[in-house]
Design an enzyme around this catalytic site. Structure first.
Site, PDB file in Angstrom:
ATOM      1  N   GLY A  46      47.935 -30.845  33.387  1.00  0.00           N
ATOM      2  CA  GLY A  46      49.010 -30.498  34.319  1.00  0.00           C
ATOM      3  C   GLY A  46      48.911 -29.005  34.529  1.00  0.00           C
ATOM      4  N   GLU A  47      49.976 -28.297  34.266  1.00  0.00           N
ATOM      5  CA  GLU A  47      49.965 -26.842  34.393  1.00  0.00           C
ATOM      6  C   GLU A  47      50.463 -26.274  33.068  1.00  0.00           C
ATOM      7  OE1 GLU A  47      49.422 -23.218  35.813  1.00  0.00           O
ATOM      8  OE2 GLU A  47      51.430 -23.739  35.115  1.00  0.00           O
ATOM      9  N   SER A  48      49.589 -25.533  32.396  1.00  0.00           N
ATOM     10  CA  SER A  48      49.897 -25.180  31.007  1.00  0.00           C
ATOM     11  C   SER A  48      51.136 -24.303  30.856  1.00  0.00           C
ATOM     12  CB  SER A  48      48.681 -24.525  30.349  1.00  0.00           C
ATOM     13  OG  SER A  48      48.248 -23.400  31.090  1.00  0.00           O
ATOM     14  N   CYS A  78      42.665 -30.983  29.219  1.00  0.00           N
ATOM     15  CA  CYS A  78      42.826 -29.929  30.213  1.00  0.00           C
ATOM     16  C   CYS A  78      43.983 -28.979  29.859  1.00  0.00           C
ATOM     17  CB  CYS A  78      42.955 -30.569  31.587  1.00  0.00           C
ATOM     18  SG  CYS A  78      42.422 -29.490  32.900  1.00  0.00           S
ATOM     19  N   ARG A 106      41.291 -20.056  31.457  1.00  0.00           N
ATOM     20  CA  ARG A 106      41.940 -20.945  32.434  1.00  0.00           C
ATOM     21  C   ARG A 106      41.237 -20.895  33.785  1.00  0.00           C
ATOM     22  NH1 ARG A 106      48.129 -19.819  33.016  1.00  0.00           N
ATOM     23  NH2 ARG A 106      47.904 -21.572  34.452  1.00  0.00           N
ATOM     24  N   ILE A 135      39.389 -30.866  36.842  1.00  0.00           N
ATOM     25  CA  ILE A 135      40.325 -30.408  37.883  1.00  0.00           C
ATOM     26  C   ILE A 135      40.896 -29.050  37.470  1.00  0.00           C
ATOM     27  CG2 ILE A 135      42.427 -30.941  39.177  1.00  0.00           C
ATOM     28  CD1 ILE A 135      41.967 -33.909  38.332  1.00  0.00           C
ATOM     29  N   ARG A 136      40.473 -28.009  38.172  1.00  0.00           N
ATOM     30  CA  ARG A 136      40.874 -26.631  37.811  1.00  0.00           C
ATOM     31  C   ARG A 136      40.820 -26.467  36.295  1.00  0.00           C
ATOM     32  NH1 ARG A 136      45.834 -23.980  39.886  1.00  0.00           N
ATOM     33  NH2 ARG A 136      44.476 -22.191  40.098  1.00  0.00           N
ATOM     34  N   HIS A 171      39.402 -34.962  32.331  1.00  0.00           N
ATOM     35  CA  HIS A 171      40.482 -35.965  32.353  1.00  0.00           C
ATOM     36  C   HIS A 171      39.972 -37.412  32.257  1.00  0.00           C
ATOM     37  CE1 HIS A 171      43.790 -33.351  33.774  1.00  0.00           C
ATOM     38  NE2 HIS A 171      42.828 -32.655  34.328  1.00  0.00           N
ATOM     39  N   GLU A 173      41.644 -39.978  31.530  1.00  0.00           N
ATOM     40  CA  GLU A 173      42.703 -40.920  31.962  1.00  0.00           C
ATOM     41  C   GLU A 173      42.615 -41.206  33.467  1.00  0.00           C
ATOM     42  OE1 GLU A 173      43.064 -37.834  31.286  1.00  0.00           O
ATOM     43  OE2 GLU A 173      44.431 -36.905  32.731  1.00  0.00           O
TER      44      GLU A 173
HETATM   45  N1  GLN Z   1      44.717 -25.182  35.710  1.00  0.00           N
HETATM   46  C1  GLN Z   1      45.636 -25.752  34.774  1.00  0.00           C
HETATM   47  C2  GLN Z   1      46.149 -24.698  33.809  1.00  0.00           C
HETATM   48  O1  GLN Z   1      45.584 -23.658  33.715  1.00  0.00           O
HETATM   49  C3  GLN Z   1      45.024 -26.914  34.026  1.00  0.00           C
HETATM   50  C4  GLN Z   1      44.569 -27.968  34.996  1.00  0.00           C
HETATM   51  C5  GLN Z   1      44.663 -29.361  34.500  1.00  0.00           C
HETATM   52  O2  GLN Z   1      45.303 -29.675  33.495  1.00  0.00           O
HETATM   53  N2  GLN Z   1      44.094 -30.279  35.265  1.00  0.00           N
HETATM   54  O3  GLN Z   1      47.110 -24.882  33.148  1.00  0.00           O
END
Ligand code: GLN
Length: 194
Positions: A46-48, A78, A106, A135-136, A171, A173
């Protein structure tokens, strides 16, 4: 066996579904009380920073850290990996749990448009390669001596383990391949219930 999925933000439902498909009782964890009788925990991507801030708000940080230090098996994908890591090279002030001896960078593989999929060799899963979705994604830039590298991409570790803590930059999942979740369940089973 009871496995929690940290239910703050990100790919929560996908992890729950994958665990349910493997016949496991998967529960969404939102409060410190939900951590009490778990055998293992998944921290989704997600977004840390968002995940961390909401964990702080829900008073989850210290209870979770204590559980992991006592031996709770945990798998971070991630952003979940970032949360578990010892530090973030390009965001040195961002807080982390520091329970696995890795340093991450990151968004190191590029921007959203640069997300990619690749077939990885992961020897602990057998001969068939694993389709990994990035993903990112964060990159693992440093690993401590007690960290076991389970897979690399272009020479860089992308899935590693230290004791009962497993993390991946990608990921699983988001695919149909359940082998990494099955591998995590083996790690869970290898220890005592806490
Ligand atoms: N870019 C997100 C972060 O830095 C991580 C991306 C992800 O969990 N798919 O938190």
């Amino acid at each position: 066996m009871k496995i929690g999925v940290l239910g703050i933000q990100g790919d929560i439902r996908e992890h729950v579904m994958m665990l349910n498909n493997l016949g496991v009782n998967a529960v969404v964890v939102k409060t410190p009380k939900d951590l009490e009788d778990l055998d293992g925990l998944v921290i989704p991507g997600g977004e840390s920073t968002t995940i961390w801030n909401l964990m702080e708000k829900k008073d989850l940080i210290e209870p979770l850290r204590r559980k992991i230090e006592k031996g709770l098996a945990v798998y971070g994908t991630c952003a979940g990996m970032i949360v578990l890591s010892k530090g973030i090279e390009n965001y040195p002030n961002q807080k982390t749990l520091g329970v696995i001896d890795i340093t991450v960078r990151r968004n190191a593989y590029g921007r959203q448009v640069d997300s990619f999929e690749v077939d990885l060799e992961i020897p602990v899963l057998g001969e068939r390669s694993f389709r990994a979705v990035f993903i990112r994604a964060p990159m693992i830039v440093k690993v401590g001596k007690d960290v076991e590298v389970l897979a690399r991409h272009g020479g860089t570790p992308v899935m590693v383990k230290q004791g009962k803590i497993l993390v991946s930059s990608f990921h699983p999942e988001l695919t149909e391949d359940t082998r990494i979740h099955e591998y995590f369940l083996k790690i869970v089973e290898s220890g005592e219930r806490i």
